[in-house]
Enzyme design. Structure first.
Site, PDB file in Angstrom:
ATOM      1  N   HIS A  81       0.839  -1.204   0.000  1.00  0.00           N
ATOM      2  CA  HIS A  81       0.000   0.000   0.000  1.00  0.00           C
ATOM      3  C   HIS A  81       0.869   1.247   0.000  1.00  0.00           C
ATOM      4  O   HIS A  81       1.985   1.246   0.513  1.00  0.00           O
ATOM      5  CB  HIS A  81      -0.960   0.031   1.189  1.00  0.00           C
ATOM      6  CG  HIS A  81      -0.294  -0.213   2.510  1.00  0.00           C
ATOM      7  ND1 HIS A  81       0.059  -1.469   2.943  1.00  0.00           N
ATOM      8  CD2 HIS A  81       0.087   0.646   3.484  1.00  0.00           C
ATOM      9  CE1 HIS A  81       0.625  -1.378   4.138  1.00  0.00           C
ATOM     10  NE2 HIS A  81       0.670  -0.112   4.484  1.00  0.00           N
ATOM     11  N   HIS A  94       0.771   5.147   1.309  1.00  0.00           N
ATOM     12  CA  HIS A  94       0.094   6.154   2.121  1.00  0.00           C
ATOM     13  C   HIS A  94       0.146   7.465   1.349  1.00  0.00           C
ATOM     14  O   HIS A  94       1.231   7.895   0.923  1.00  0.00           O
ATOM     15  CB  HIS A  94       0.831   6.377   3.446  1.00  0.00           C
ATOM     16  CG  HIS A  94       0.855   5.202   4.370  1.00  0.00           C
ATOM     17  ND1 HIS A  94       0.003   5.092   5.440  1.00  0.00           N
ATOM     18  CD2 HIS A  94       1.639   4.094   4.397  1.00  0.00           C
ATOM     19  CE1 HIS A  94       0.267   3.957   6.101  1.00  0.00           C
ATOM     20  NE2 HIS A  94       1.261   3.338   5.493  1.00  0.00           N
TER      21      HIS A  94
HETATM   22  P1  AMP Z   1       1.730   0.244   7.383  1.00  0.00           P
HETATM   23  O1  AMP Z   1       2.194   0.459   8.795  1.00  0.00           O
HETATM   24  O2  AMP Z   1       2.492   1.029   6.369  1.00  0.00           O
HETATM   25  O3  AMP Z   1       1.650  -1.237   7.066  1.00  0.00           O
HETATM   26  O4  AMP Z   1       0.277   0.845   7.314  1.00  0.00           O
HETATM   27  C1  AMP Z   1      -0.902   0.144   7.535  1.00  0.00           C
HETATM   28  C2  AMP Z   1      -1.976   1.175   7.634  1.00  0.00           C
HETATM   29  O5  AMP Z   1      -3.232   0.547   7.485  1.00  0.00           O
HETATM   30  C3  AMP Z   1      -2.016   1.900   8.986  1.00  0.00           C
HETATM   31  O6  AMP Z   1      -1.846   3.305   8.773  1.00  0.00           O
HETATM   32  C4  AMP Z   1      -3.391   1.563   9.535  1.00  0.00           C
HETATM   33  O7  AMP Z   1      -3.964   2.643  10.209  1.00  0.00           O
HETATM   34  C5  AMP Z   1      -4.163   1.209   8.294  1.00  0.00           C
HETATM   35  N1  AMP Z   1      -5.270   0.283   8.499  1.00  0.00           N
HETATM   36  C6  AMP Z   1      -5.235  -0.902   9.149  1.00  0.00           C
HETATM   37  N2  AMP Z   1      -6.442  -1.500   9.081  1.00  0.00           N
HETATM   38  C7  AMP Z   1      -7.247  -0.667   8.372  1.00  0.00           C
HETATM   39  C8  AMP Z   1      -8.625  -0.716   7.966  1.00  0.00           C
HETATM   40  N3  AMP Z   1      -9.414  -1.755   8.282  1.00  0.00           N
HETATM   41  N4  AMP Z   1      -9.125   0.318   7.261  1.00  0.00           N
HETATM   42  C9  AMP Z   1      -8.325   1.368   6.953  1.00  0.00           C
HETATM   43  N5  AMP Z   1      -7.030   1.469   7.292  1.00  0.00           N
HETATM   44  C10 AMP Z   1      -6.502   0.478   7.996  1.00  0.00           C
END
Ligand code: AMP
Ligand code: ZN
Length: 140
Positions: free
Chosen positions: A99, A101
């Site tokens: 993903h 951000h």
């Molecule tokens: P990372 O630390 O780069 O793997 O980011 C994962 C991101 O996914 C974090 O910023 C979380 O807040 C976000 N996240 C986790 N679960 C969900 C969800 N169900 N819906 C939206 N965002 C999510």
């Protein structure tokens, strides 16, 4: 991937606040936003991280992220945008479905963010920089 929360969002088995969807990608709001309008872009096909995703899906994610960045500036009044990818647990990755951000940035006003660079810029050791460059250039 049955145990992947982002695959579940794509399948409609988990809720998400979607903002852009096309054939290859989905963009939705991060539930723990770092700033006003913080969203995530994912490929619909599961890849665990930056090293695993194919060039086609990566390009599609970047294109969706670019559109989101434009909308953040035009529709939300953001002053700038950070595009962030965490690849590996050591780099803060917590969800192992690739993903991006898209983090809108606000210099002032009600959404002013207090985000900081995660490193302190300072001149590096020239020898170490050259060593790393040699390793990264694969002899090219
Ligand atoms: P990372 O630390 O780069 O793997 O980011 C994962 C991101 O996914 C974090 O910023 C979380 O807040 C976000 N996240 C986790 N679960 C969900 C969800 N169900 N819906 C939206 N965002 C999510
Ligand atoms: Zn997945």
């Amino acid at each position: 991937m049955t145990d992947c929360i982002f695959c579940k969002i794509i399948a409609g088995d988990l809720p998400a606040t979607k903002v852009i969807e096309d054939e290859q990608t989905l963009a939705f709001m991060d539930i723990n936003p770092g700033s006003h309008g913080h969203a995530l872009v994912i490929p619909k096909a599961h890849s665990k991280d930056l090293t695993a995703i194919g060039p086609d899906d990566l390009a599609a994610c970047l294109s969706t992220a670019q559109e989101l960045a434009r909308r953040a500036m035009e529709n939300l009044g953001a002053d700038g945008v950070n595009l962030i990818n965490c690849c590996g647990a050591a780099a803060w990755q917590t969800v192992f479905h690739f993903h991006l951000h898209v983090v809108p940035r606000y210099a002032d006003g009600p959404h002013r963010d207090g985000l900081q660079l995660p490193w302190v810029p300072a001149p590096g050791d020239p020898g170490e920089i050259a060593d790393a460059a040699r390793a990264l250039s694969n002899g090219d």
